[in-house]
Write an enzyme that holds these catalytic residues in place. Sequence first.
Site, PDB file in Angstrom:
ATOM      1  N   CYS A 127       0.835  -1.205   0.000  1.00 62.67           N
ATOM      2  CA  CYS A 127       0.000   0.000   0.000  1.00 62.67           C
ATOM      3  C   CYS A 127       0.866   1.250   0.000  1.00 62.67           C
ATOM      4  O   CYS A 127       1.372   1.670   1.045  1.00 62.67           O
ATOM      5  CB  CYS A 127      -0.931  -0.004   1.208  1.00 62.67           C
ATOM      6  SG  CYS A 127      -2.027   1.435   1.273  1.00 62.67           S
TER       7      CYS A 127
ATOM      8  N   CYS B 229      -0.503   4.084   2.120  1.00 61.04           N
ATOM      9  CA  CYS B 229      -0.315   3.876   3.559  1.00 61.04           C
ATOM     10  C   CYS B 229       1.119   4.167   3.989  1.00 61.04           C
ATOM     11  O   CYS B 229       1.357   4.803   5.021  1.00 61.04           O
ATOM     12  CB  CYS B 229      -0.655   2.434   3.934  1.00 61.04           C
ATOM     13  SG  CYS B 229      -2.252   1.837   3.360  1.00 61.04           S
ATOM     14  N   ASP B 230       2.081   3.681   3.218  1.00 56.14           N
ATOM     15  CA  ASP B 230       3.468   3.651   3.682  1.00 56.14           C
ATOM     16  C   ASP B 230       4.438   4.532   2.906  1.00 56.14           C
ATOM     17  O   ASP B 230       5.604   4.648   3.283  1.00 56.14           O
ATOM     18  CB  ASP B 230       3.987   2.205   3.640  1.00 56.14           C
ATOM     19  CG  ASP B 230       3.162   1.280   4.524  1.00 56.14           C
ATOM     20  OD1 ASP B 230       2.700   1.743   5.576  1.00 56.14           O
ATOM     21  OD2 ASP B 230       2.982   0.106   4.155  1.00 56.14           O
TER      22      ASP B 230
END
Length: 315
Positions: free
Chosen positions: A136, A139-140
């Site tokens: 992701c 997300c990261d």
Amino acid sequence: MNTEKVKCLIIGSGPAGYTAAIYIGRANLSPVLYEGLQPGGQLTITTEVENFPGYPEGIGGTQLMDDLRAQAERFGVEIRTGIVTKVDFSERPYKITIDDEKELLAETVIISTGASAKYLGLEDEQKYAGMGVSACATCDGFFYRKKTVAVVGGGDTACEEAIYLASLAKQVYLIVRKPYLRASQIMQERVMNHPKIQVLFEHNATGLFGENGVEGVHLVKRKGEADEEHYDIAIDGFFLAIGHKPNSDVFKPWIETDEVGYILTEEGTPRTKVPGVFAAGDVADPHYRQAITAAGSGCKAAIEAERFLSANGLL
């Protein structure tokens, strides 16, 4: 087989499931939640979550899920270990079998079983989980500002993630197995013309290396051909963008899904075609797949379930 009646059964324990449980619990409806294969969902394999509102310093994925679980338990939610192995949505109350040995009769069901990211199947993907391997970028990606990363995939998602990461990283390698991109023409043009993205066509990742995290990737170019070439490149992060598999198989005989397996709901709602059965989180979301959107859909599903129970005189 043991049989038990419940007003609301929640299947899955990620942000969607726990949020639904909190709302149903606060309504004094004594919900039962089964955690499934991965208690806490995908966030439990994420080291740090920095984009969930209310945590200005960020929070570990496992801790965030533990907090949501504790909040659900505070409102009387019964959280159980178990996996749904069979369902029968032909008539209400609906029959749900747990671990092939226990049957529940539920007036309403909230499906929040999530979606599992597809991986290449390399041992190193598990070895470096949370240490440079991610599925992701949204997300990261923040953790890779001004660093070098690689994205695996050749479709629209891979191109989108490469472009997103290029806004943060200093260099992005897009590792593509085929000699072309499968993405839409506009996405292809954006990737090919981006100064920070280098597309590696006809490449396969065969492994990762690094002492305390990912430091590089082993590549093979034109695998199986006479001019096959092996070499390594230095990277700080390795992102998989080869798709997700919704955890919906057990429900497919009764619930409509798209060709991939994402559960179809009435537009703008968590309602499925089966009255009293709702879907929330990533299992019904091929587009966003974020903790906050999953939590929001869990809230919607809980409110819909409560309204359904009220309308049918079941409160």
